[in-house]
Design a protein around this motif. Structure first.
Motif, mmCIF file in Angstrom:
data_model
loop_
_atom_site.group_PDB
_atom_site.id
_atom_site.type_symbol
_atom_site.label_atom_id
_atom_site.label_comp_id
_atom_site.label_asym_id
_atom_site.label_seq_id
_atom_site.Cartn_x
_atom_site.Cartn_y
_atom_site.Cartn_z
ATOM 1 N N ASP A 250 29.904 7.951 75.609
ATOM 2 C CA ASP A 250 30.434 7.372 74.377
ATOM 3 C C ASP A 250 29.300 7.116 73.378
ATOM 4 N N ASN A 251 29.700 6.758 72.135
ATOM 5 C CA ASN A 251 28.716 6.556 71.074
ATOM 6 C C ASN A 251 27.721 5.446 71.408
ATOM 7 N N ALA A 252 28.176 4.429 72.095
ATOM 8 C CA ALA A 252 27.281 3.327 72.452
ATOM 9 C C ALA A 252 26.164 3.822 73.370
ATOM 10 N N GLY A 253 26.511 4.719 74.286
ATOM 11 C CA GLY A 253 25.497 5.270 75.179
ATOM 12 C C GLY A 253 24.482 6.122 74.434
ATOM 13 N N ILE A 254 24.959 6.904 73.467
ATOM 14 C CA ILE A 254 24.046 7.718 72.660
ATOM 15 C C ILE A 254 23.135 6.814 71.831
ATOM 16 N N GLU A 255 23.716 5.753 71.257
ATOM 17 C CA GLU A 255 22.925 4.822 70.453
ATOM 18 C C GLU A 255 21.835 4.170 71.296
ATOM 19 N N ARG A 256 22.157 3.771 72.507
ATOM 20 C CA ARG A 256 21.146 3.156 73.377
ATOM 21 C C ARG A 256 20.019 4.144 73.683
ATOM 22 N N ALA A 257 20.395 5.407 73.902
ATOM 23 C CA ALA A 257 19.383 6.419 74.213
ATOM 24 C C ALA A 257 18.460 6.659 73.027
ATOM 25 N N VAL A 258 19.015 6.691 71.821
ATOM 26 C CA VAL A 258 18.192 6.884 70.627
ATOM 27 C C VAL A 258 17.219 5.726 70.462
ATOM 28 N N LYS A 259 17.691 4.521 70.656
ATOM 29 C CA LYS A 259 16.864 3.348 70.425
ATOM 30 C C LYS A 259 15.754 3.190 71.467
ATOM 31 N N ASP A 261 13.617 5.357 72.135
ATOM 32 C CA ASP A 261 12.429 6.008 71.564
ATOM 33 C C ASP A 261 12.408 5.710 70.067
ATOM 34 N N ILE A 262 11.583 4.744 69.672
ATOM 35 C CA ILE A 262 11.594 4.280 68.284
ATOM 36 C C ILE A 262 11.199 5.392 67.326
ATOM 37 N N THR A 263 10.283 6.288 67.761
ATOM 38 C CA THR A 263 9.867 7.395 66.894
ATOM 39 C C THR A 263 11.032 8.324 66.622
ATOM 40 N N VAL A 264 11.801 8.634 67.666
ATOM 41 C CA VAL A 264 12.975 9.484 67.491
ATOM 42 C C VAL A 264 13.985 8.816 66.565
ATOM 43 N N ALA A 265 14.193 7.533 66.768
ATOM 44 C CA ALA A 265 15.161 6.805 65.935
ATOM 45 C C ALA A 265 14.765 6.836 64.462
ATOM 46 N N LEU A 266 13.490 6.567 64.181
ATOM 47 C CA LEU A 266 13.035 6.537 62.791
ATOM 48 C C LEU A 266 13.104 7.924 62.154
ATOM 49 N N ASN A 267 12.694 8.942 62.905
ATOM 50 C CA ASN A 267 12.752 10.300 62.363
ATOM 51 C C ASN A 267 14.181 10.744 62.117
ATOM 52 N N LEU A 268 15.079 10.353 63.020
ATOM 53 C CA LEU A 268 16.480 10.711 62.851
ATOM 54 C C LEU A 268 17.035 10.077 61.578
ATOM 55 N N LEU A 269 16.740 8.795 61.367
ATOM 56 C CA LEU A 269 17.244 8.115 60.174
ATOM 57 C C LEU A 269 16.659 8.724 58.907
ATOM 58 N N ARG A 270 15.389 9.140 58.961
ATOM 59 C CA ARG A 270 14.805 9.778 57.783
ATOM 60 C C ARG A 270 15.516 11.098 57.482
ATOM 61 N N LEU A 271 15.770 11.874 58.523
ATOM 62 C CA LEU A 271 16.419 13.164 58.320
ATOM 63 C C LEU A 271 17.848 13.024 57.811
ATOM 64 N N VAL A 272 18.609 12.105 58.390
ATOM 65 C CA VAL A 272 20.019 12.012 58.007
ATOM 66 C C VAL A 272 20.197 11.398 56.623
ATOM 67 N N ASN A 273 19.120 10.907 56.037
ATOM 68 C CA ASN A 273 19.190 10.406 54.667
ATOM 69 C C ASN A 273 18.648 11.414 53.650
ATOM 70 N N THR A 274 18.451 12.649 54.071
ATOM 71 C CA THR A 274 18.020 13.677 53.122
ATOM 72 C C THR A 274 19.183 14.050 52.211
ATOM 73 N N ALA A 289 24.869 6.251 61.613
ATOM 74 C CA ALA A 289 24.653 7.701 61.581
ATOM 75 C C ALA A 289 25.703 8.409 62.426
ATOM 76 N N LEU A 290 26.000 7.847 63.599
ATOM 77 C CA LEU A 290 26.997 8.447 64.472
ATOM 78 C C LEU A 290 28.377 8.432 63.827
ATOM 79 N N LEU A 291 28.714 7.320 63.170
ATOM 80 C CA LEU A 291 30.031 7.201 62.540
ATOM 81 C C LEU A 291 30.166 8.124 61.332
ATOM 82 N N VAL A 292 29.104 8.168 60.504
ATOM 83 C CA VAL A 292 29.162 8.949 59.272
ATOM 84 C C VAL A 292 29.077 10.446 59.564
ATOM 85 N N LEU A 293 28.190 10.824 60.479
ATOM 86 C CA LEU A 293 27.934 12.239 60.714
ATOM 87 C C LEU A 293 28.894 12.858 61.710
ATOM 88 N N GLY A 294 29.238 12.111 62.747
ATOM 89 C CA GLY A 294 29.977 12.705 63.852
ATOM 90 C C GLY A 294 29.016 13.441 64.775
#
Length: 443
Positions: A250-259, A261-274, A289-294
């Motif tokens: 589920d989305n909660a599990g994906i969110e926990r996995a992203v968090k 690795d802080i570097t992955v989380a920050l890079n992901l947020l930078r990319l999805v705001n392009t 990001a999960l809700l908006v992007l799918g």
């Protein structure tokens, strides 16, 4: 210099619908992008019929028929938005005497345009006066295709070299001792040396050792299997996330996995705001990001992140990132055009395109990659055998990238897909612009 093209070039007999763009990167000594050489190629696209096996029209030559046709094509491409094809990079364009005498230059970003003088350009008084005039407007010049055989003290070179900022060396047709002497001589004359036709990493290293300033070719995109190479922790984290996104977690599990690795989380947020994402509001959290992007869109940005690893800015991942995002977007747009209303097909096309360079990125065979990253059978066939609908799109994208597409099968692929030249250029420019937008934020 006037602000409009001359009427004789606007009415040039070349059908400007029947061309497409080639774009080859020019990289600096750190393998960061300096510019692109734009190649305008003719093609019988408009005469093709999809699904019919016969030839569609007369075979094209691979480049526009006569460099003087370049004037009409550049003017037309510029009206479509030539800046979209080069972003902030420099633009190298081949010109002959006819093009030099035209008024296409009002369309070009003069401070970033380098005019490559064809071998047919002779330093007559009229040509030298025209070069001086264009230089006064900010244009710079390159001498093209110089090799050891043409590097003698000819009158042509003696008269043109003082006006040229760049000299492009044909490294495939020159011996190492001759190149060594030639590079030293050109540097002694304060010339900037560009090694052309650099197609292997060995070519690149040899030219780097010679002190060459810039490198043109696709050496950075050639698979090189490296024994014992390991993926970085960041890449492993992204691959783990990609597997989670395609699983039942589920989305909660994906969110926990992203968090985790802080570097992955920050890079992901930078990319999805392009701007390339097109979100109406800023995305400030992984859950948002999960809700908006799918999941499908999240998977796309994770795939891009593999090419944009932290700590490698300005190095070989940068041109590879540009090529991968351009190829993926091009295939996506082609799928949208050819299969309208079938969004899932365009998403598969993007995935096939961006994954097609992962063997280069990771230094492992593609067969191993498709075993480690879950993909559909359609994507597997495209990546391993270039078969099926997505394999055809991938072959087309790869062929267009090559400097001599007539030798690589581009024209049959173009005829088979039946997209008019004008449409193809529009799709290419859209892909170039999208990739440029992504790379600005990713590196």
């Amino acid at each position: 210099m006037t602000d409009t093209p001359r009427q004789d070039h606007a009415d040039h007999p070349l059908r400007v619908r029947d061309f497409y763009l080639g774009r080859q990167p020019v990289l600096d000594r750190n393998q960061a992008l300096f510019g692109y050489e734009l190649l305008f190629r003719s093609t019988p696209l408009g005469q093709a019929n999809i699904g019919q096996g016969g030839a569609a029209g007369a075979p094209a030559t691979g480049t526009t028929p006569g460099l003087n046709a370049t004037a009409a094509v550049i003017a037309h491409a510029a009206q479509l938005g030539l800046a979209r094809a080069i972003g902030d990079a420099h633009c190298f364009l081949n010109v002959d005497t006819d093009v030099l005498g035209s008024d296409i230059y009002a369309f070009l970003p003069r401070e970033r345009t380098v005019l490559e003088l064809a071998a047919s350009v002779m330093p007559t008084d009229a040509v030298l006066a025209r070069l001086a005039e264009l230089a006064g407007h900010g244009f710079r010049f390159a001498l093209d295709g110089i090799g050891s055989a043409s590097a003698g003290d000819s009158e042509r070179l003696q008269r043109l070299l003082p006006l040229a900022r760049f000299v492009k060396l044909d490294v495939r047709n020159s011996s190492q001792p001759a190149l060594t002497a030639l590079v030293a001589r050109l540097h002694g004359m304060h010339q900037t040396v560009v090694a052309d036709k650099v197609e292997t990493r060995d070519d690149y290293q040899a030219c780097l050792d010679l002190g060459v300033d810039y490198f043109q070719g696709y050496y950075f995109a050639r698979p090189s299997v490296l024994g014992g190479r390991k993926l970085s922790p960041s890449q492993l984290a992204v691959l783990e996330l990609m597997n989670l996104v395609t699983s039942d977690v589920d989305n909660a599990g994906i969110e926990r996995a992203v968090k985790r690795d802080i570097t992955v989380a920050l890079n992901l947020l930078r990319l999805v705001n392009t701007p390339a994402v097109g979100a109406r509001q800023r995305i400030d959290s992984v859950s948002q990001a999960l809700l908006v992007l799918g999941r499908r869109q999240l998977q796309r940005w994770l795939q891009i992140m593999l090419y944009a690893e932290p700590g490698t800015r300005g190095h070989n991942q940068t041109p590879l990132l540009m090529l991968a995002t351009t190829r993926g977007r091009m295939m996506e747009l082609l799928a949208q055009r050819l299969r309208p209303g079938q969004r899932h097909l365009s998403e598969i096309a993007f995935t096939a395109g961006i994954m097609s360079l992962m063997d280069v990125l990771f230094g492992i065979p593609m067969a191993d990659i498709v075993e480690q990253i879950p993909v559909s059978e359609e994507i597997r066939n495209a990546l391993l055998r270039r078969s099926g609908f997505f394999g055809e799109l991938l072959k087309l994208a790869e062929c267009i990238e090559q400097p001599h597409p007539q030798d690589e099968g581009a024209l049959p692929a173009l005829r088979g897909l039946a997209i008019a030249g004008d449409d193809m250029v529009e799709l290419e420019m859209a892909a170039f612009q999208w990739s440029d937008s992504v790379v600005r934020y990713a590196i």
